[in-house]
Design a protein around this motif. Structure first.
Motif, PDB file in Angstrom:
ATOM      1  N   PHE A   4       0.844  -1.146   0.109  1.00 12.47           N
ATOM      2  CA  PHE A   4      -0.081  -0.028   0.007  1.00 12.47           C
ATOM      3  C   PHE A   4       0.807   0.990   0.023  1.00 12.47           C
ATOM      4  CE2 PHE A   4      -2.217  -3.560   2.058  1.00 12.47           C
ATOM      5  CZ  PHE A   4      -3.530  -3.491   1.480  1.00 12.47           C
ATOM      6  N   ILE A   5       0.538   2.122  -0.872  1.00 10.03           N
ATOM      7  CA  ILE A   5       1.370   3.302  -1.137  1.00 10.03           C
ATOM      8  C   ILE A   5       0.644   4.546  -1.214  1.00 10.03           C
ATOM      9  CG2 ILE A   5       3.360   1.999  -1.913  1.00 10.03           C
ATOM     10  CD1 ILE A   5       2.489   3.159  -4.728  1.00 10.03           C
ATOM     11  N   ALA A   6       1.310   5.469  -0.775  1.00  8.80           N
ATOM     12  CA  ALA A   6       0.737   7.223  -0.814  1.00  8.80           C
ATOM     13  C   ALA A   6       1.789   8.101  -0.775  1.00  8.80           C
ATOM     14  CB  ALA A   6      -0.521   7.250   0.406  1.00  8.80           C
ATOM     15  N   SER A   7       1.469   9.348  -1.105  1.00  5.92           N
ATOM     16  CA  SER A   7       2.283  10.476  -0.998  1.00  5.92           C
ATOM     17  C   SER A   7       1.687  11.333   0.036  1.00  5.92           C
ATOM     18  CB  SER A   7       2.646  11.394  -2.381  1.00  5.92           C
ATOM     19  OG  SER A   7       2.843  12.475  -2.008  1.00  5.92           O
ATOM     20  N   LEU A   8       2.302  11.557   0.925  1.00  5.18           N
ATOM     21  CA  LEU A   8       1.763  12.514   1.911  1.00  5.18           C
ATOM     22  C   LEU A   8       1.859  14.009   1.593  1.00  5.18           C
ATOM     23  CD1 LEU A   8       2.548  10.840   5.338  1.00  5.18           C
ATOM     24  CD2 LEU A   8       0.667  10.403   3.920  1.00  5.18           C
ATOM     25  N   TYR A  17       6.819   9.895   1.514  1.00  7.49           N
ATOM     26  CA  TYR A  17       6.081   8.938   0.796  1.00  7.49           C
ATOM     27  C   TYR A  17       5.933   7.803   1.783  1.00  7.49           C
ATOM     28  CZ  TYR A  17       7.740  12.169  -2.705  1.00  7.49           C
ATOM     29  OH  TYR A  17       7.880  13.386  -3.408  1.00  7.49           O
ATOM     30  N   TYR A  18       4.752   7.028   1.905  1.00  8.15           N
ATOM     31  CA  TYR A  18       4.491   5.821   2.713  1.00  8.15           C
ATOM     32  C   TYR A  18       4.383   4.656   1.731  1.00  8.15           C
ATOM     33  CZ  TYR A  18       1.403   3.009   5.456  1.00  8.15           C
ATOM     34  OH  TYR A  18       0.875   1.898   6.255  1.00  8.15           O
ATOM     35  N   VAL A  19       5.334   3.684   2.333  1.00 11.28           N
ATOM     36  CA  VAL A  19       4.976   2.354   1.770  1.00 11.28           C
ATOM     37  C   VAL A  19       5.003   1.287   2.761  1.00 11.28           C
ATOM     38  CG1 VAL A  19       6.266   0.800   0.103  1.00 11.28           C
ATOM     39  CG2 VAL A  19       6.534   3.103  -0.467  1.00 11.28           C
ATOM     40  N   ARG A  39      -1.949  14.005  10.813  1.00  9.68           N
ATOM     41  CA  ARG A  39      -3.047  14.361  10.427  1.00  9.68           C
ATOM     42  C   ARG A  39      -3.398  13.801   8.872  1.00  9.68           C
ATOM     43  NH1 ARG A  39      -2.584  20.976  11.286  1.00  9.68           N
ATOM     44  NH2 ARG A  39      -3.209  20.964  13.636  1.00  9.68           N
ATOM     45  N   ARG A  40      -2.354  13.758   8.103  1.00 13.03           N
ATOM     46  CA  ARG A  40      -2.635  13.179   6.579  1.00 13.03           C
ATOM     47  C   ARG A  40      -2.723  11.562   6.918  1.00 13.03           C
ATOM     48  NH1 ARG A  40       0.356  17.293   2.588  1.00 13.03           N
ATOM     49  NH2 ARG A  40      -0.201  19.045   3.644  1.00 13.03           N
ATOM     50  N   MET A  41      -1.902  10.969   7.579  1.00 12.96           N
ATOM     51  CA  MET A  41      -2.171   9.529   7.824  1.00 12.96           C
ATOM     52  C   MET A  41      -3.547   9.166   8.384  1.00 12.96           C
ATOM     53  SD  MET A  41       0.925   7.791   7.665  1.00 12.96           S
ATOM     54  CE  MET A  41       1.316   6.636   8.779  1.00 12.96           C
ATOM     55  N   LEU A  42      -3.869   9.960   9.475  1.00 13.77           N
ATOM     56  CA  LEU A  42      -5.345   9.876  10.119  1.00 13.77           C
ATOM     57  C   LEU A  42      -6.369   9.873   8.694  1.00 13.77           C
ATOM     58  CD1 LEU A  42      -6.805   9.331  12.478  1.00 13.77           C
ATOM     59  CD2 LEU A  42      -6.978  11.713  12.854  1.00 13.77           C
ATOM     60  N   ARG A  43      -6.277  10.944   8.132  1.00 15.92           N
ATOM     61  CA  ARG A  43      -7.214  10.966   7.134  1.00 15.92           C
ATOM     62  C   ARG A  43      -7.145   9.784   5.996  1.00 15.92           C
ATOM     63  NH1 ARG A  43      -5.858  16.903   7.022  1.00 15.92           N
ATOM     64  NH2 ARG A  43      -4.529  16.636   5.319  1.00 15.92           N
ATOM     65  N   LEU A  44      -6.057   9.343   6.003  1.00 15.64           N
ATOM     66  CA  LEU A  44      -6.125   8.260   4.935  1.00 15.64           C
ATOM     67  C   LEU A  44      -6.346   6.693   5.655  1.00 15.64           C
ATOM     68  CD1 LEU A  44      -2.680   9.138   3.196  1.00 15.64           C
ATOM     69  CD2 LEU A  44      -5.155   9.236   2.192  1.00 15.64           C
ATOM     70  N   GLY A  45      -6.644   6.874   7.043  1.00 16.22           N
ATOM     71  CA  GLY A  45      -6.839   5.642   7.488  1.00 16.22           C
ATOM     72  C   GLY A  45      -5.693   4.704   7.956  1.00 16.22           C
ATOM     73  N   GLU A 246      -1.639  18.575  -0.760  1.00 16.09           N
ATOM     74  CA  GLU A 246      -2.404  17.378   0.041  1.00 16.09           C
ATOM     75  C   GLU A 246      -1.742  16.009  -0.262  1.00 16.09           C
ATOM     76  OE1 GLU A 246      -6.200  17.853  -0.944  1.00 16.09           O
ATOM     77  OE2 GLU A 246      -5.956  17.238  -3.189  1.00 16.09           O
ATOM     78  N   GLU A 247      -2.211  15.253   0.736  1.00 14.63           N
ATOM     79  CA  GLU A 247      -1.909  13.585   0.402  1.00 14.63           C
ATOM     80  C   GLU A 247      -2.743  13.127  -0.899  1.00 14.63           C
ATOM     81  OE1 GLU A 247      -5.314  13.709   3.520  1.00 14.63           O
ATOM     82  OE2 GLU A 247      -3.867  15.158   2.904  1.00 14.63           O
ATOM     83  N   THR A 248      -2.319  11.956  -1.326  1.00 20.43           N
ATOM     84  CA  THR A 248      -2.814  11.282  -2.525  1.00 20.43           C
ATOM     85  C   THR A 248      -3.884  10.260  -1.605  1.00 20.43           C
ATOM     86  OG1 THR A 248      -1.223   9.625  -2.555  1.00 20.43           O
ATOM     87  CG2 THR A 248      -0.924  11.673  -3.901  1.00 20.43           C
ATOM     88  N   ALA A 249      -4.787   9.644  -2.325  1.00 23.13           N
ATOM     89  CA  ALA A 249      -5.185   8.498  -1.799  1.00 23.13           C
ATOM     90  C   ALA A 249      -4.273   7.273  -1.523  1.00 23.13           C
ATOM     91  CB  ALA A 249      -6.341   8.046  -2.786  1.00 23.13           C
ATOM     92  N   VAL A 250      -4.592   6.219  -0.790  1.00 21.56           N
ATOM     93  CA  VAL A 250      -3.646   5.192  -0.699  1.00 21.56           C
ATOM     94  C   VAL A 250      -4.100   4.214  -1.689  1.00 21.56           C
ATOM     95  CG1 VAL A 250      -3.170   3.162   0.845  1.00 21.56           C
ATOM     96  CG2 VAL A 250      -3.805   5.293   1.983  1.00 21.56           C
ATOM     97  N   TYR A 251      -3.184   3.609  -2.436  1.00 19.59           N
ATOM     98  CA  TYR A 251      -3.238   2.806  -3.495  1.00 19.59           C
ATOM     99  C   TYR A 251      -2.676   1.454  -3.067  1.00 19.59           C
ATOM    100  CZ  TYR A 251      -4.608   6.833  -6.246  1.00 19.59           C
ATOM    101  OH  TYR A 251      -5.195   7.955  -6.761  1.00 19.59           O
ATOM    102  N   GLN A 252      -3.497   0.095  -3.517  1.00 19.84           N
ATOM    103  CA  GLN A 252      -2.989  -0.892  -3.357  1.00 19.84           C
ATOM    104  C   GLN A 252      -2.290  -1.351  -4.496  1.00 19.84           C
ATOM    105  OE1 GLN A 252      -6.300  -3.708  -2.632  1.00 19.84           O
ATOM    106  NE2 GLN A 252      -5.079  -5.520  -1.849  1.00 19.84           N
ATOM    107  N   VAL A 253      -1.198  -1.990  -4.667  1.00 17.52           N
ATOM    108  CA  VAL A 253      -0.287  -2.389  -5.692  1.00 17.52           C
ATOM    109  C   VAL A 253      -0.058  -4.001  -5.411  1.00 17.52           C
ATOM    110  CG1 VAL A 253       1.892  -2.286  -7.014  1.00 17.52           C
ATOM    111  CG2 VAL A 253       0.981  -0.230  -5.617  1.00 17.52           C
TER     112      VAL A 253
END
Length: 284
Positions: A4-8, A17-19, A39-45, A246-253
């Motif tokens: 699971f990846i996202a740009s914060l 960047y989250y991986v 905050r951004r992590m929380l909004r993304l769950g 802002e953060e992107t959505a979380v994407y499942q790869v």
């Protein structure tokens, strides 16, 4: 099995960047505040409790400013080279500092993180590829030129964060002084849209599902322009703009269904030569 990846955040105002998998995750760079990261992590769950380490690409403030507070609060190990630590002036607890070397993977739970050198206006800059669950994620930003190391790793990625910093015409006609324009496009600065597109079209593996266009310049690029440019060549790859606001959505790869196990790439033949310039390359 997936990653699971996202740009914060992505840009000269801060990069993070989250991986991760379902049990553990890493951050590559932390250039926004601890509070904003939370905050951004929380909004993304996403939970900071799953983050097990921070990996640092280079010492510019838009990549490191949030690290001291974040690392202290969550007792996170920080993987950073000696030269990057010194020139970044970071104040960290000694027991939280861990080194790494190019092409020597670091194991964080079920994630393997491999660094490799890149061309950028910094002391000892590195890009990263993260492997887990038979998926490779590349983090390729702040790159002055597409060297052999980058191309080797890009060819192995199921998803990647790839810099598309500036439109060449916008930069040339823009208000930046000539010396700054030359630094940006001079081989130790950043990749243009055209350069990034060439990396993508010539080296994209058939199984690349997501591409995050990253570190866009505020003044010398347009999200709409670069989105349209890449969409024309995307094929089955989803193109996402990593925002500076802002953060992107979380994407499942997911791993390629028709591919065997894809390991981390072996070392490129190109030599590891750093040509450091120790001043901050601040690009808006």
């Amino acid at each position: 099995m997936s990653l699971f990846i996202a740009s914060l955040n992505s840009g000269s105002n801060g990069n993070c960047y989250y991986v991760g998998n379902e049990q553990e995750a890493i951050l590559v760079d932390a250039g926004i505040s601890c509070r904003e990261t939370e905050r951004r992590m929380l909004r993304l769950g996403l939970s900071m409790q799953t983050v097990k380490a921070i990996f640092v690409s280079h010492e510019h403030t838009d990549h490191i400013s949030g690290i001291p507070v974040l690392a202290k609060k969550y007792r996170l190990p920080v993987y950073i080279t000696d030269s990057t630590l010194y020139h970044g002036g970071l104040t960290l607890q000694k027991e939280q500092v861990f080194g790494f070397k190019a092409y020597e993977p670091v194991q964080i739970g079920n994630l393997a993180i491999q660094a490799f050198p890149k061309k950028h206006d910094a002391a000892e800059p590195h890009s990263f590829i993260v492997n887990g669950n038979n998926v490779n994620i590349g983090i390729f930003t702040d790159i002055g030129a597409a060297c052999d190391h980058l191309l080797l790793h890009f060819k192995h990625c199921h998803a990647a964060f790839l810099e598309a910093n500036y439109d060449e015409e916008m930069l040339e006609k823009g208000s930046y002084p000539r010396h700054l324009k030359n630094r940006i496009r001079g081989g130790q600065g950043h990749l243009s849209n055209k350069q990034a597109l060439e990396v993508f079209t010539r080296n994209k593996p058939a199984y690349m599902s997501h591409l995050f266009l990253s570190h866009l310049s505020r003044d010398n690029n347009s999200p709409q322009l670069v989105q349209q440019l890449f969409n024309e060549h995307a094929g089955d790859t989803q193109i996402i703009i990593a925002s500076r606001f802002e953060e992107t959505a979380v994407y499942q790869v997911k791993p390629a269904s028709d591919a065997a196990s894809i390991p981390l790439p072996q070392k490129a033949d190109a030599p590891v030569n750093f040509k450091p310039v120790y001043t901050q390359l601040r690009l808006w």
